[in-house]
Design an enzyme around this catalytic site. Structure first.
Site: not given
Lengths: 314, 314
Positions: B53, B303
Protein backbone atom coordinates in the site's frame (compact mmCIF):
# COMPACT_ATOMS: atom_id res chain seq x y z
CA UNK A 1 48.67 -20.61 15.24
CA UNK A 2 47.89 -20.24 11.52
CA UNK A 3 44.50 -18.67 11.01
CA UNK A 4 42.59 -19.07 7.73
CA UNK A 5 43.61 -16.32 5.32
CA UNK A 6 41.48 -14.10 3.11
CA UNK A 7 42.31 -16.29 0.14
CA UNK A 8 41.21 -19.39 2.11
CA UNK A 9 37.93 -17.63 2.84
CA UNK A 10 37.45 -16.57 -0.78
CA UNK A 11 38.17 -20.13 -1.92
CA UNK A 12 35.62 -21.42 0.58
CA UNK A 13 33.07 -18.97 -0.79
CA UNK A 14 33.65 -20.12 -4.35
CA UNK A 15 33.43 -23.75 -3.22
CA UNK A 16 30.12 -23.46 -1.36
CA UNK A 17 28.43 -20.78 -3.46
CA UNK A 18 26.45 -23.21 -5.65
CA UNK A 19 24.99 -24.83 -2.54
CA UNK A 20 24.03 -21.84 -0.40
CA UNK A 21 21.90 -18.71 -0.68
CA UNK A 22 23.50 -15.29 -1.01
CA UNK A 23 21.22 -13.92 1.68
CA UNK A 24 19.90 -10.37 1.42
CA UNK A 25 21.00 -7.41 3.52
CA UNK A 26 17.91 -5.58 4.80
CA UNK A 27 17.38 -2.31 6.62
CA UNK A 28 14.55 -0.77 8.62
CA UNK A 29 14.17 2.95 9.21
CA UNK A 30 11.95 2.17 12.21
CA UNK A 31 14.73 0.15 13.86
CA UNK A 32 17.35 2.75 12.93
CA UNK A 33 15.22 5.31 14.73
CA UNK A 34 14.93 3.12 17.83
CA UNK A 35 18.66 2.34 17.81
CA UNK A 36 20.02 5.77 16.90
CA UNK A 37 22.34 4.27 14.30
CA UNK A 38 22.16 2.68 10.83
CA UNK A 39 21.86 -1.09 10.88
CA UNK A 40 22.36 -3.46 7.94
CA UNK A 41 20.97 -6.91 8.73
CA UNK A 42 22.57 -9.86 6.95
CA UNK A 43 19.68 -12.30 6.96
CA UNK A 44 21.11 -15.76 7.54
CA UNK A 45 17.70 -16.82 8.81
CA UNK A 46 16.98 -17.12 5.06
CA UNK A 47 20.01 -19.38 4.59
CA UNK A 48 19.61 -23.06 3.65
CA UNK A 49 18.54 -25.04 6.77
CA UNK A 50 17.55 -21.66 8.24
CA UNK A 51 20.96 -20.72 9.63
CA UNK A 52 24.57 -19.75 8.75
CA UNK A 53 25.62 -23.29 9.79
CA UNK A 54 24.91 -24.38 6.19
CA UNK A 55 28.07 -22.53 5.15
CA UNK A 56 30.60 -24.19 7.44
CA UNK A 57 29.15 -27.66 7.00
CA UNK A 58 29.17 -27.33 3.20
CA UNK A 59 32.78 -26.14 3.18
CA UNK A 60 33.96 -28.97 5.44
CA UNK A 61 32.18 -31.64 3.40
CA UNK A 62 33.33 -30.30 0.04
CA UNK A 63 36.97 -30.26 1.21
CA UNK A 64 37.00 -33.98 2.03
CA UNK A 65 39.05 -36.34 -0.14
CA UNK A 66 37.14 -38.79 -2.36
CA UNK A 67 38.09 -41.59 0.04
CA UNK A 68 36.85 -39.70 3.07
CA UNK A 69 33.67 -38.81 1.21
CA UNK A 70 32.94 -42.45 0.45
CA UNK A 71 32.67 -43.17 4.18
CA UNK A 72 30.54 -40.19 5.04
CA UNK A 73 30.56 -37.67 7.88
CA UNK A 74 29.50 -37.70 11.51
CA UNK A 75 28.85 -35.21 14.29
CA UNK A 76 27.03 -34.73 17.56
CA UNK A 77 24.60 -31.84 17.70
CA UNK A 78 21.02 -31.19 18.62
CA UNK A 79 20.90 -27.89 16.82
CA UNK A 80 21.39 -26.25 13.45
CA UNK A 81 24.76 -27.92 12.79
CA UNK A 82 23.03 -31.32 12.75
CA UNK A 83 20.67 -30.31 9.95
CA UNK A 84 23.41 -28.37 8.16
CA UNK A 85 25.76 -31.34 8.08
CA UNK A 86 23.02 -33.76 7.01
CA UNK A 87 22.12 -31.40 4.18
CA UNK A 88 25.73 -30.82 3.09
CA UNK A 89 26.24 -34.60 3.00
CA UNK A 90 23.05 -35.09 1.05
CA UNK A 91 24.09 -32.47 -1.51
CA UNK A 92 27.46 -34.24 -1.86
CA UNK A 93 25.70 -37.62 -2.13
CA UNK A 94 27.43 -39.13 0.90
CA UNK A 95 26.08 -40.62 4.17
CA UNK A 96 25.85 -38.67 7.43
CA UNK A 97 25.54 -39.95 10.99
CA UNK A 98 24.20 -37.50 13.54
CA UNK A 99 24.48 -38.29 17.24
CA UNK A 100 21.59 -36.60 19.03
CA UNK A 101 20.50 -36.70 22.68
CA UNK A 102 17.32 -38.75 23.16
CA UNK A 103 15.52 -35.64 24.43
CA UNK A 104 16.28 -33.54 21.33
CA UNK A 105 13.17 -31.78 19.96
CA UNK A 106 11.26 -33.86 17.40
CA UNK A 107 11.42 -30.95 14.93
CA UNK A 108 15.24 -31.07 14.91
CA UNK A 109 15.23 -34.84 14.36
CA UNK A 110 12.75 -34.45 11.54
CA UNK A 111 14.99 -31.91 9.81
CA UNK A 112 17.97 -34.27 9.96
CA UNK A 113 15.92 -37.20 8.65
CA UNK A 114 14.47 -34.95 5.94
CA UNK A 115 18.00 -34.49 4.56
CA UNK A 116 18.64 -38.24 4.71
CA UNK A 117 20.83 -38.11 7.82
CA UNK A 118 21.00 -41.21 10.05
CA UNK A 119 20.23 -40.31 13.65
CA UNK A 120 22.07 -42.20 16.40
CA UNK A 121 20.45 -41.50 19.75
CA UNK A 122 22.34 -41.26 23.03
CA UNK A 123 21.79 -40.23 26.65
CA UNK A 124 21.57 -36.45 27.05
CA UNK A 125 25.01 -35.95 28.58
CA UNK A 126 28.14 -34.54 26.97
CA UNK A 127 30.04 -37.71 27.82
CA UNK A 128 27.44 -39.98 26.19
CA UNK A 129 27.50 -37.79 23.10
CA UNK A 130 31.26 -38.06 22.76
CA UNK A 131 31.39 -41.82 23.44
CA UNK A 132 28.56 -42.49 21.01
CA UNK A 133 30.24 -40.38 18.37
CA UNK A 134 33.50 -42.31 18.81
CA UNK A 135 31.59 -45.56 18.37
CA UNK A 136 29.92 -44.30 15.21
CA UNK A 137 33.23 -43.16 13.73
CA UNK A 138 34.89 -46.48 14.62
CA UNK A 139 32.03 -48.46 13.09
CA UNK A 140 31.57 -46.46 9.86
CA UNK A 141 34.91 -44.80 9.19
CA UNK A 142 33.02 -41.51 8.81
CA UNK A 143 34.92 -38.24 9.27
CA UNK A 144 33.96 -36.22 12.34
CA UNK A 145 32.96 -32.65 11.41
CA UNK A 146 32.89 -30.60 14.65
CA UNK A 147 30.33 -27.81 14.89
CA UNK A 148 32.80 -24.94 15.41
CA UNK A 149 36.25 -25.97 16.69
CA UNK A 150 37.55 -26.74 13.20
CA UNK A 151 39.14 -24.42 10.64
CA UNK A 152 37.18 -25.73 7.64
CA UNK A 153 33.97 -24.83 9.47
CA UNK A 154 35.27 -21.41 10.58
CA UNK A 155 36.32 -20.69 6.97
CA UNK A 156 32.81 -21.49 5.79
CA UNK A 157 31.15 -19.29 8.42
CA UNK A 158 33.52 -16.46 7.39
CA UNK A 159 31.88 -16.29 3.96
CA UNK A 160 28.83 -14.66 5.53
CA UNK A 161 30.73 -11.50 6.57
CA UNK A 162 32.49 -11.60 3.19
CA UNK A 163 29.11 -11.25 1.46
CA UNK A 164 27.98 -8.62 3.97
CA UNK A 165 31.01 -6.42 3.24
CA UNK A 166 30.64 -6.94 -0.50
CA UNK A 167 27.07 -5.64 -0.24
CA UNK A 168 27.88 -2.91 2.31
CA UNK A 169 31.59 -2.07 2.56
CA UNK A 170 31.33 1.21 4.49
CA UNK A 171 30.57 -0.09 7.97
CA UNK A 172 31.98 1.01 11.33
CA UNK A 173 31.09 -2.17 13.19
CA UNK A 174 30.09 -5.76 12.40
CA UNK A 175 28.23 -7.76 15.06
CA UNK A 176 27.61 -11.50 15.41
CA UNK A 177 26.40 -13.74 18.24
CA UNK A 178 28.87 -16.00 20.05
CA UNK A 179 28.23 -19.55 21.23
CA UNK A 180 30.96 -21.99 20.21
CA UNK A 181 32.56 -19.11 18.33
CA UNK A 182 32.65 -20.46 14.78
CA UNK A 183 30.58 -17.63 13.31
CA UNK A 184 32.25 -14.94 15.41
CA UNK A 185 35.77 -16.15 14.56
CA UNK A 186 34.92 -16.42 10.85
CA UNK A 187 33.36 -12.97 10.91
CA UNK A 188 36.39 -11.49 12.68
CA UNK A 189 38.79 -13.06 10.17
CA UNK A 190 36.83 -11.86 7.14
CA UNK A 191 36.33 -8.34 8.50
CA UNK A 192 39.90 -7.93 9.77
CA UNK A 193 41.36 -9.03 6.46
CA UNK A 194 39.03 -6.94 4.34
CA UNK A 195 39.12 -3.77 6.42
CA UNK A 196 40.90 -3.71 9.79
CA UNK A 197 39.31 -0.37 10.65
CA UNK A 198 35.92 -2.04 11.10
CA UNK A 199 35.29 -3.10 14.71
CA UNK A 200 33.99 -6.61 15.38
CA UNK A 201 31.67 -6.86 18.39
CA UNK A 202 29.92 -9.96 19.68
CA UNK A 203 26.60 -10.33 21.46
CA UNK A 204 26.28 -13.03 24.12
CA UNK A 205 23.46 -13.95 26.52
CA UNK A 206 24.18 -13.20 30.19
CA UNK A 207 22.91 -16.69 30.93
CA UNK A 208 25.76 -18.31 28.96
CA UNK A 209 28.52 -15.72 29.26
CA UNK A 210 31.61 -17.93 28.92
CA UNK A 211 33.01 -16.03 25.94
CA UNK A 212 32.59 -12.71 27.77
CA UNK A 213 34.38 -14.02 30.87
CA UNK A 214 37.02 -15.85 28.84
CA UNK A 215 37.72 -12.75 26.76
CA UNK A 216 38.34 -10.72 29.96
CA UNK A 217 40.45 -13.46 31.58
CA UNK A 218 42.53 -14.32 28.52
CA UNK A 219 41.76 -18.03 28.88
CA UNK A 220 38.71 -20.22 28.26
CA UNK A 221 36.43 -20.30 31.30
CA UNK A 222 33.68 -22.82 30.54
CA UNK A 223 30.02 -22.32 31.40
CA UNK A 224 29.21 -24.19 34.57
CA UNK A 225 25.48 -23.70 34.24
CA UNK A 226 23.55 -22.06 31.45
CA UNK A 227 20.15 -20.40 31.62
CA UNK A 228 18.99 -18.51 28.54
CA UNK A 229 16.32 -18.56 25.85
CA UNK A 230 19.12 -18.34 23.24
CA UNK A 231 19.44 -22.11 22.93
CA UNK A 232 21.90 -21.93 20.04
CA UNK A 233 24.52 -20.24 22.23
CA UNK A 234 24.82 -22.61 25.19
CA UNK A 235 28.15 -24.21 24.28
CA UNK A 236 31.46 -22.99 25.62
CA UNK A 237 33.65 -21.22 23.09
CA UNK A 238 36.05 -23.51 21.21
CA UNK A 239 39.86 -23.38 21.38
CA UNK A 240 40.48 -22.37 17.74
CA UNK A 241 37.71 -19.75 17.55
CA UNK A 242 38.86 -18.33 20.89
CA UNK A 243 42.36 -17.75 19.54
CA UNK A 244 40.88 -15.69 16.70
CA UNK A 245 38.48 -13.88 19.03
CA UNK A 246 41.32 -12.83 21.34
CA UNK A 247 43.20 -11.35 18.43
CA UNK A 248 40.52 -9.81 16.22
CA UNK A 249 37.37 -9.14 18.25
CA UNK A 250 37.04 -5.72 19.86
CA UNK A 251 34.51 -6.51 22.53
CA UNK A 252 31.80 -8.87 23.71
CA UNK A 253 28.58 -7.32 24.99
CA UNK A 254 25.97 -9.10 27.07
CA UNK A 255 22.17 -9.17 26.76
CA UNK A 256 19.65 -10.49 29.25
CA UNK A 257 16.80 -12.78 28.24
CA UNK A 258 14.17 -10.01 28.43
CA UNK A 259 16.39 -7.88 26.20
CA UNK A 260 16.76 -10.79 23.76
CA UNK A 261 12.98 -11.32 23.64
CA UNK A 262 12.45 -7.58 23.05
CA UNK A 263 14.95 -7.59 20.18
CA UNK A 264 13.31 -10.69 18.71
CA UNK A 265 9.93 -9.00 18.87
CA UNK A 266 11.29 -5.87 17.19
CA UNK A 267 12.68 -8.03 14.35
CA UNK A 268 9.32 -9.79 13.93
CA UNK A 269 7.21 -6.63 14.14
CA UNK A 270 9.34 -4.05 12.38
CA UNK A 271 11.27 -6.18 9.90
CA UNK A 272 8.80 -9.06 9.41
CA UNK A 273 11.62 -11.50 10.04
CA UNK A 274 11.24 -14.81 11.83
CA UNK A 275 14.40 -14.96 13.95
CA UNK A 276 15.40 -17.49 16.60
CA UNK A 277 16.39 -16.10 20.01
CA UNK A 278 20.12 -16.60 19.33
CA UNK A 279 19.78 -14.58 16.13
CA UNK A 280 18.38 -11.61 18.04
CA UNK A 281 21.24 -11.46 20.56
CA UNK A 282 23.48 -8.97 18.70
CA UNK A 283 20.61 -6.49 18.27
CA UNK A 284 19.72 -7.00 21.94
CA UNK A 285 23.34 -6.31 22.93
CA UNK A 286 23.38 -3.20 20.73
CA UNK A 287 20.15 -1.85 22.22
CA UNK A 288 21.50 -2.55 25.72
CA UNK A 289 24.55 -0.37 24.89
CA UNK A 290 22.91 2.17 22.66
CA UNK A 291 25.21 5.14 23.38
CA UNK A 292 28.22 3.15 22.20
CA UNK A 293 26.79 2.84 18.69
CA UNK A 294 25.27 6.30 18.28
CA UNK A 295 25.38 7.52 14.70
CA UNK A 296 27.44 4.56 13.48
CA UNK A 297 26.90 2.15 10.60
CA UNK A 298 26.50 -1.38 11.95
CA UNK A 299 26.32 -4.69 10.12
CA UNK A 300 24.49 -7.35 12.13
CA UNK A 301 24.45 -11.03 11.24
CA UNK A 302 21.05 -12.52 12.00
CA UNK A 303 22.32 -16.03 12.52
CA UNK A 304 19.17 -18.13 12.17
CA UNK A 305 15.41 -18.41 12.11
CA UNK A 306 14.65 -21.89 13.42
CA UNK A 307 12.11 -21.22 16.11
CA UNK A 308 9.20 -23.35 17.28
CA UNK A 309 6.15 -21.23 16.38
CA UNK A 310 4.15 -22.92 19.11
CA UNK A 311 6.61 -21.62 21.71
CA UNK A 312 7.16 -18.00 20.73
CA UNK A 313 7.95 -15.89 23.83
CA UNK A 314 5.30 -13.33 22.93
CA UNK B 1 -12.01 3.14 -20.35
CA UNK B 2 -8.39 4.30 -20.48
CA UNK B 3 -6.21 2.09 -18.34
CA UNK B 4 -2.82 3.28 -17.07
CA UNK B 5 -0.15 2.46 -19.67
CA UNK B 6 3.28 0.94 -19.22
CA UNK B 7 4.84 4.38 -19.45
CA UNK B 8 2.46 5.65 -16.74
CA UNK B 9 3.59 2.76 -14.55
CA UNK B 10 7.26 3.38 -15.26
CA UNK B 11 6.80 7.07 -14.45
CA UNK B 12 5.09 6.12 -11.19
CA UNK B 13 8.01 3.87 -10.35
CA UNK B 14 10.52 6.64 -10.94
CA UNK B 15 8.37 9.01 -8.89
CA UNK B 16 8.05 6.80 -5.82
CA UNK B 17 11.39 4.98 -5.93
CA UNK B 18 13.17 7.33 -3.47
CA UNK B 19 10.42 6.72 -0.92
CA UNK B 20 9.92 2.96 -1.09
CA UNK B 21 11.99 -0.21 -0.73
CA UNK B 22 12.86 -2.31 -3.76
CA UNK B 23 11.80 -5.44 -1.93
CA UNK B 24 13.72 -8.68 -2.46
CA UNK B 25 12.49 -11.70 -4.42
CA UNK B 26 13.10 -14.84 -2.34
CA UNK B 27 12.83 -18.54 -3.07
CA UNK B 28 12.62 -21.68 -0.96
CA UNK B 29 13.51 -25.12 -2.23
CA UNK B 30 11.43 -26.62 0.59
CA UNK B 31 8.32 -24.79 -0.61
CA UNK B 32 9.07 -25.60 -4.25
CA UNK B 33 9.13 -29.25 -3.27
CA UNK B 34 5.80 -28.98 -1.44
CA UNK B 35 4.23 -27.06 -4.33
CA UNK B 36 5.70 -28.99 -7.26
CA UNK B 37 6.62 -25.77 -9.05
CA UNK B 38 9.15 -22.94 -8.76
CA UNK B 39 7.92 -19.97 -6.77
CA UNK B 40 9.50 -16.51 -6.63
CA UNK B 41 8.14 -14.52 -3.70
CA UNK B 42 8.12 -10.73 -4.05
CA UNK B 43 8.31 -9.72 -0.40
CA UNK B 44 6.11 -6.66 0.05
CA UNK B 45 5.88 -7.55 3.73
CA UNK B 46 9.29 -5.81 3.83
CA UNK B 47 7.85 -2.71 2.15
CA UNK B 48 7.56 0.60 4.03
CA UNK B 49 4.56 0.41 6.43
CA UNK B 50 4.77 -3.38 5.99
CA UNK B 51 2.66 -3.61 2.83
CA UNK B 52 2.47 -2.77 -0.91
CA UNK B 53 0.00 0.00 0.00
CA UNK B 54 3.01 2.31 0.48
CA UNK B 55 3.42 2.35 -3.30
CA UNK B 56 -0.04 3.52 -4.35
CA UNK B 57 -0.31 6.08 -1.56
CA UNK B 58 3.09 7.56 -2.39
CA UNK B 59 2.22 7.82 -6.08
CA UNK B 60 -1.12 9.50 -5.41
CA UNK B 61 0.37 12.03 -2.98
CA UNK B 62 3.34 12.87 -5.20
CA UNK B 63 1.05 13.55 -8.17
CA UNK B 64 -0.93 16.24 -6.34
CA UNK B 65 -0.58 19.86 -7.41
CA UNK B 66 1.20 22.24 -5.00
CA UNK B 67 -2.16 23.75 -4.12
CA UNK B 68 -3.72 20.37 -3.38
CA UNK B 69 -0.68 19.42 -1.35
CA UNK B 70 -0.99 22.50 0.84
CA UNK B 71 -4.40 21.29 2.05
CA UNK B 72 -3.37 17.71 2.68
CA UNK B 73 -5.00 14.35 2.00
CA UNK B 74 -7.79 12.34 3.58
CA UNK B 75 -9.12 8.79 3.47
CA UNK B 76 -11.15 6.27 5.41
CA UNK B 77 -9.42 3.01 6.21
CA UNK B 78 -8.73 0.83 9.20
CA UNK B 79 -5.98 -1.08 7.47
CA UNK B 80 -2.68 -0.69 5.68
CA UNK B 81 -3.88 2.13 3.39
CA UNK B 82 -4.39 4.32 6.47
CA UNK B 83 -0.76 3.99 7.57
CA UNK B 84 0.47 4.16 3.97
CA UNK B 85 -1.32 7.44 3.28
CA UNK B 86 -0.23 8.98 6.60
CA UNK B 87 3.36 8.04 5.80
CA UNK B 88 3.23 9.30 2.21
CA UNK B 89 1.83 12.61 3.47
CA UNK B 90 4.50 12.83 6.15
CA UNK B 91 7.25 12.20 3.58
CA UNK B 92 5.75 14.97 1.40
CA UNK B 93 5.46 17.26 4.44
CA UNK B 94 1.68 17.69 4.17
CA UNK B 95 -1.18 16.95 6.59
CA UNK B 96 -3.27 13.77 6.45
CA UNK B 97 -6.70 13.07 7.94
CA UNK B 98 -7.60 9.43 8.43
CA UNK B 99 -11.20 8.46 9.20
CA UNK B 100 -11.14 5.25 11.26
CA UNK B 101 -13.96 3.30 12.90
CA UNK B 102 -13.95 3.66 16.68
CA UNK B 103 -13.33 -0.09 17.05
CA UNK B 104 -10.19 -0.12 14.86
CA UNK B 105 -7.29 -1.98 16.51
CA UNK B 106 -5.10 0.26 18.69
CA UNK B 107 -2.01 -0.93 16.79
CA UNK B 108 -3.41 0.48 13.52
CA UNK B 109 -4.21 3.82 15.15
CA UNK B 110 -0.74 3.94 16.65
CA UNK B 111 0.83 3.42 13.22
CA UNK B 112 -1.18 6.31 11.74
CA UNK B 113 -0.29 8.61 14.64
CA UNK B 114 3.34 7.53 14.40
CA UNK B 115 3.43 8.99 10.88
CA UNK B 116 1.80 12.20 12.07
CA UNK B 117 -1.64 11.41 10.65
CA UNK B 118 -4.68 12.98 12.32
CA UNK B 119 -7.25 10.32 13.20
CA UNK B 120 -10.94 11.22 12.95
CA UNK B 121 -13.03 8.55 14.64
CA UNK B 122 -16.49 7.48 13.45
CA UNK B 123 -19.07 4.78 14.09
CA UNK B 124 -18.05 1.42 12.62
CA UNK B 125 -20.42 1.48 9.65
CA UNK B 126 -19.66 2.14 6.00
CA UNK B 127 -22.15 5.00 5.96
CA UNK B 128 -20.60 6.71 8.99
CA UNK B 129 -17.17 6.37 7.38
CA UNK B 130 -18.32 8.04 4.17
CA UNK B 131 -20.24 10.83 5.91
CA UNK B 132 -17.36 11.56 8.27
CA UNK B 133 -14.93 11.63 5.36
CA UNK B 134 -17.14 14.12 3.49
CA UNK B 135 -17.20 16.34 6.58
CA UNK B 136 -13.41 16.19 6.90
CA UNK B 137 -12.92 17.05 3.24
CA UNK B 138 -15.42 19.94 3.49
CA UNK B 139 -13.74 21.29 6.61
CA UNK B 140 -10.09 20.98 5.53
CA UNK B 141 -10.10 21.06 1.74
CA UNK B 142 -7.99 17.90 1.79
CA UNK B 143 -7.94 15.67 -1.29
CA UNK B 144 -9.58 12.27 -0.85
CA UNK B 145 -7.21 9.44 -1.80
CA UNK B 146 -9.31 6.25 -2.11
CA UNK B 147 -7.64 2.98 -1.12
CA UNK B 148 -8.01 1.23 -4.50
CA UNK B 149 -10.69 2.64 -6.81
CA UNK B 150 -8.40 5.34 -8.19
CA UNK B 151 -5.94 5.16 -11.10
CA UNK B 152 -3.07 6.93 -9.32
CA UNK B 153 -3.22 4.27 -6.62
CA UNK B 154 -3.49 1.40 -9.13
CA UNK B 155 -0.48 2.81 -11.02
CA UNK B 156 1.54 2.82 -7.79
CA UNK B 157 0.59 -0.75 -6.90
CA UNK B 158 1.59 -1.79 -10.45
CA UNK B 159 5.22 -0.91 -9.70
CA UNK B 160 5.49 -4.01 -7.53
CA UNK B 161 4.99 -6.42 -10.45
CA UNK B 162 7.27 -4.19 -12.54
CA UNK B 163 10.10 -4.85 -10.06
CA UNK B 164 9.20 -8.54 -9.84
CA UNK B 165 9.50 -8.97 -13.61
CA UNK B 166 12.72 -6.96 -13.72
CA UNK B 167 14.21 -9.35 -11.17
CA UNK B 168 12.63 -12.49 -12.67
CA UNK B 169 11.38 -12.03 -16.24
CA UNK B 170 10.91 -15.69 -17.18
CA UNK B 171 7.70 -16.49 -15.32
CA UNK B 172 4.66 -18.46 -16.45
CA UNK B 173 2.26 -17.01 -13.88
CA UNK B 174 2.09 -14.03 -11.52
CA UNK B 175 -0.24 -14.26 -8.50
CA UNK B 176 -1.60 -11.57 -6.18
CA UNK B 177 -4.39 -11.44 -3.61
CA UNK B 178 -7.61 -9.58 -4.38
CA UNK B 179 -9.61 -7.42 -1.97
CA UNK B 180 -10.52 -4.02 -3.42
CA UNK B 181 -8.49 -4.97 -6.47
CA UNK B 182 -5.86 -2.21 -6.54
CA UNK B 183 -2.90 -4.55 -6.30
CA UNK B 184 -4.41 -7.15 -8.63
CA UNK B 185 -5.32 -4.58 -11.29
CA UNK B 186 -1.90 -2.94 -11.08
CA UNK B 187 -0.23 -6.33 -11.30
CA UNK B 188 -2.34 -7.33 -14.32
CA UNK B 189 -1.55 -4.07 -16.12
CA UNK B 190 2.20 -4.33 -15.50
CA UNK B 191 2.39 -8.00 -16.44
CA UNK B 192 0.16 -7.72 -19.49
CA UNK B 193 2.15 -4.79 -20.87
CA UNK B 194 5.54 -6.33 -20.17
CA UNK B 195 4.76 -9.86 -21.34
CA UNK B 196 1.21 -10.83 -22.31
CA UNK B 197 2.17 -14.51 -22.30
CA UNK B 198 2.41 -14.52 -18.52
CA UNK B 199 -0.86 -15.52 -16.85
CA UNK B 200 -2.18 -13.39 -13.99
CA UNK B 201 -4.05 -15.35 -11.33
CA UNK B 202 -5.60 -14.01 -8.14
CA UNK B 203 -6.09 -15.65 -4.78
CA UNK B 204 -9.21 -14.78 -2.78
CA UNK B 205 -10.61 -16.06 0.54
CA UNK B 206 -13.80 -18.15 0.21
CA UNK B 207 -15.18 -16.05 3.06
CA UNK B 208 -15.03 -12.83 0.98
CA UNK B 209 -15.40 -14.15 -2.57
CA UNK B 210 -16.95 -11.13 -4.30
CA UNK B 211 -14.21 -10.86 -6.92
CA UNK B 212 -14.53 -14.55 -7.77
CA UNK B 213 -18.30 -14.29 -8.17
CA UNK B 214 -18.10 -10.96 -9.99
CA UNK B 215 -15.49 -12.32 -12.39
CA UNK B 216 -17.81 -15.23 -13.29
CA UNK B 217 -20.89 -13.01 -13.58
CA UNK B 218 -19.24 -10.20 -15.54
CA UNK B 219 -20.54 -7.60 -13.09
CA UNK B 220 -19.67 -6.54 -9.55
CA UNK B 221 -21.55 -8.66 -7.00
CA UNK B 222 -20.74 -7.17 -3.56
CA UNK B 223 -20.03 -9.21 -0.46
CA UNK B 224 -23.14 -9.41 1.67
CA UNK B 225 -21.36 -10.92 4.63
CA UNK B 226 -17.66 -11.66 5.06
CA UNK B 227 -16.05 -14.24 7.29
CA UNK B 228 -12.32 -14.77 6.89
CA UNK B 229 -9.06 -14.42 8.75
CA UNK B 230 -7.70 -12.45 5.75
CA UNK B 231 -8.84 -9.10 7.15
CA UNK B 232 -7.13 -7.10 4.41
CA UNK B 233 -9.39 -8.58 1.74
CA UNK B 234 -12.88 -7.90 3.10
CA UNK B 235 -13.82 -5.04 0.78
CA UNK B 236 -15.74 -5.51 -2.42
CA UNK B 237 -13.73 -5.06 -5.61
CA UNK B 238 -13.71 -1.51 -6.98
CA UNK B 239 -15.16 -0.39 -10.30
CA UNK B 240 -11.89 0.67 -11.96
CA UNK B 241 -9.85 -2.34 -10.80
CA UNK B 242 -12.67 -4.65 -11.85
CA UNK B 243 -12.55 -3.31 -15.40
CA UNK B 244 -8.85 -4.20 -15.57
CA UNK B 245 -9.40 -7.57 -13.90
CA UNK B 246 -12.09 -8.53 -16.44
CA UNK B 247 -9.72 -7.77 -19.28
CA UNK B 248 -6.31 -8.93 -18.05
CA UNK B 249 -6.74 -11.48 -15.25
CA UNK B 250 -6.85 -15.13 -16.25
CA UNK B 251 -8.55 -16.57 -13.20
CA UNK B 252 -9.42 -16.11 -9.57
CA UNK B 253 -8.85 -19.07 -7.25
CA UNK B 254 -10.34 -19.46 -3.78
CA UNK B 255 -8.73 -20.54 -0.51
CA UNK B 256 -10.47 -21.46 2.74
CA UNK B 257 -9.34 -20.09 6.09
CA UNK B 258 -7.62 -23.35 7.15
CA UNK B 259 -5.74 -23.31 3.82
CA UNK B 260 -4.76 -19.68 4.42
CA UNK B 261 -3.47 -20.46 7.92
CA UNK B 262 -1.50 -23.45 6.57
CA UNK B 263 0.10 -21.28 3.88
CA UNK B 264 0.92 -18.61 6.46
CA UNK B 265 2.56 -21.22 8.67
CA UNK B 266 4.60 -22.54 5.74
CA UNK B 267 5.84 -19.00 5.02
CA UNK B 268 6.81 -18.50 8.68
CA UNK B 269 8.46 -21.90 9.10
CA UNK B 270 10.09 -22.49 5.76
CA UNK B 271 10.85 -18.95 4.62
CA UNK B 272 11.18 -17.20 8.00
CA UNK B 273 8.78 -14.54 6.78
CA UNK B 274 6.25 -12.76 8.96
CA UNK B 275 3.22 -12.56 6.65
CA UNK B 276 -0.29 -11.35 7.41
CA UNK B 277 -3.16 -13.73 6.52
CA UNK B 278 -4.07 -11.73 3.38
CA UNK B 279 -0.47 -12.03 2.18
CA UNK B 280 -0.63 -15.82 2.38
CA UNK B 281 -3.80 -16.12 0.25
CA UNK B 282 -2.13 -16.56 -3.17
CA UNK B 283 0.11 -19.37 -1.89
CA UNK B 284 -2.94 -20.94 -0.23
CA UNK B 285 -4.86 -20.74 -3.52
CA UNK B 286 -1.90 -22.25 -5.38
CA UNK B 287 -1.59 -25.15 -2.91
CA UNK B 288 -5.35 -25.73 -3.17
CA UNK B 289 -4.97 -26.10 -6.97
CA UNK B 290 -1.57 -27.71 -7.09
CA UNK B 291 -2.01 -29.69 -10.32
CA UNK B 292 -2.73 -26.50 -12.25
CA UNK B 293 0.74 -25.11 -11.48
CA UNK B 294 2.80 -28.29 -11.82
CA UNK B 295 6.30 -27.58 -13.10
CA UNK B 296 5.61 -23.90 -13.76
CA UNK B 297 7.49 -20.78 -12.68
CA UNK B 298 5.25 -18.65 -10.48
CA UNK B 299 5.79 -15.15 -9.13
CA UNK B 300 3.78 -14.52 -5.96
CA UNK B 301 3.31 -11.11 -4.39
CA UNK B 302 3.36 -11.39 -0.60
CA UNK B 303 1.27 -8.32 0.00
CA UNK B 304 1.98 -7.52 3.63
CA UNK B 305 3.29 -8.53 7.02
CA UNK B 306 1.23 -6.54 9.52
CA UNK B 307 0.02 -9.20 11.90
CA UNK B 308 -0.66 -8.98 15.63
CA UNK B 309 1.93 -11.33 17.13
CA UNK B 310 -0.30 -11.88 20.14
CA UNK B 311 -3.00 -13.30 17.86
CA UNK B 312 -1.13 -15.65 15.54
CA UNK B 313 -3.40 -18.51 14.44
CA UNK B 314 -0.78 -21.11 15.42
Amino acid sequence: MNFPTLSNIRAAHERIQPFIHRTPVLTSSAINEIAGCKIFFKCENFQKVGAFKARGAANAVLKLSPEQKSKGVATHSSGNHAAALARAASVAGIPSYIVMPSNAPEIKKKAVRGYGGEIVECEPTLQARETTLQEVVARTGATFIPPFDFWDVVEGQATCALELLEAQPDLDVVMAPVGGGGLLAGTALAVHNLNPKIEVIAGEPTGADDAFRSFQAGEILPNEKTQTIADGLLTTVGRLPFAVIQEHVDSILLATDPQIVDAMRILFERMKLVVEPSGAVPLAALLANIERFAGKRIGIIISGGNVDLGKLPF
